[in-house]
Structure formats: structure tokens, C-alpha cells
Design a protein around this motif. Sequence first.
Motif, PDB file in Angstrom:
ATOM      1  N   THR A  30       0.842  -1.194   0.000  1.00 39.64           N
ATOM      2  CA  THR A  30       0.000   0.000   0.000  1.00 39.64           C
ATOM      3  C   THR A  30       0.877   1.244   0.000  1.00 39.64           C
ATOM      4  O   THR A  30       1.836   1.329   0.770  1.00 39.64           O
ATOM      5  CB  THR A  30      -0.898   0.027   1.260  1.00 39.64           C
ATOM      6  N   MET A  32       1.841   4.926   0.965  1.00 37.51           N
ATOM      7  CA  MET A  32       1.591   5.808   2.110  1.00 37.51           C
ATOM      8  C   MET A  32       1.460   7.237   1.570  1.00 37.51           C
ATOM      9  O   MET A  32       2.407   8.018   1.584  1.00 37.51           O
ATOM     10  CB  MET A  32       2.741   5.705   3.113  1.00 37.51           C
ATOM     11  N   THR A  34       0.800  11.094   0.872  1.00 31.02           N
ATOM     12  CA  THR A  34       0.901  12.337   1.627  1.00 31.02           C
ATOM     13  C   THR A  34       0.096  13.397   0.889  1.00 31.02           C
ATOM     14  O   THR A  34      -0.047  13.350  -0.336  1.00 31.02           O
ATOM     15  CB  THR A  34       2.367  12.803   1.754  1.00 31.02           C
ATOM     16  N   ASN A  46       5.534   8.403  -3.269  1.00 31.82           N
ATOM     17  CA  ASN A  46       5.343   8.084  -1.858  1.00 31.82           C
ATOM     18  C   ASN A  46       5.941   6.723  -1.516  1.00 31.82           C
ATOM     19  O   ASN A  46       6.067   5.848  -2.372  1.00 31.82           O
ATOM     20  CB  ASN A  46       3.850   8.076  -1.513  1.00 31.82           C
ATOM     21  N   ALA A  49       4.195   0.610   1.996  1.00 35.51           N
ATOM     22  CA  ALA A  49       4.227  -0.227   3.190  1.00 35.51           C
ATOM     23  C   ALA A  49       3.832  -1.646   2.790  1.00 35.51           C
ATOM     24  O   ALA A  49       3.006  -1.854   1.903  1.00 35.51           O
ATOM     25  CB  ALA A  49       3.258   0.297   4.235  1.00 35.51           C
ATOM     26  N   TRP A  62       0.661  -3.703   9.299  1.00 36.96           N
ATOM     27  CA  TRP A  62       1.412  -2.797   8.429  1.00 36.96           C
ATOM     28  C   TRP A  62       2.874  -2.750   8.842  1.00 36.96           C
ATOM     29  O   TRP A  62       3.190  -2.644  10.040  1.00 36.96           O
ATOM     30  CB  TRP A  62       0.857  -1.374   8.546  1.00 36.96           C
ATOM     31  N   LEU A  64       6.464  -0.638   7.586  1.00 39.23           N
ATOM     32  CA  LEU A  64       7.090   0.375   6.755  1.00 39.23           C
ATOM     33  C   LEU A  64       8.594   0.247   6.875  1.00 39.23           C
ATOM     34  O   LEU A  64       9.142   0.254   7.983  1.00 39.23           O
ATOM     35  CB  LEU A  64       6.649   1.781   7.218  1.00 39.23           C
TER      36      LEU A  64
END
Length: 66
Positions: A30, A32, A34, A46, A49, A62, A64
Motif C-alpha cells: 500500500t 503511504m 501524503t 510516496n 508499506a 502494516w 514500513l
Amino acid sequence: MGKEAKSIEVLGNLLKCQVCGHDQFWHRETLMNTAGASFLGFDWANKAADNYVCDQCGYVHWFLSK
């Protein structure tokens, strides 16, 4: 969900679901997002994760990368 569930190891430990204790997960990635990058149309820039979804209850874990 059409994906193969399997055991996942994180930092040398077998991942167990925090909700139901199950140990089989399927993987997805996915972005992340911003607000700034989305506003400028740079969503692709971006960080992503790793998500491990419990095959029993659906809880999403999750992770990261640093």
C-alpha cells in the motif's frame, strides 16, 4: 481473496495475528500517500508499506521499511 496464505517471518519471529492469533497471511503493498505529493500529482513518489492480512479474520498488519 484469491491469494495464497503463508507463514511470515519478521525480524526472525513468526508473525501471529494480533487479533485472533492465526499464523497464515497474504501480502499486499500500500502506498503511504501524503497530502503534498497527492496535490502535486506525485503519488508514485510516496513510500510503500508491506501489509500482511490475516487469512482468518482479515486484520491488516502494516510494516514500513526504514
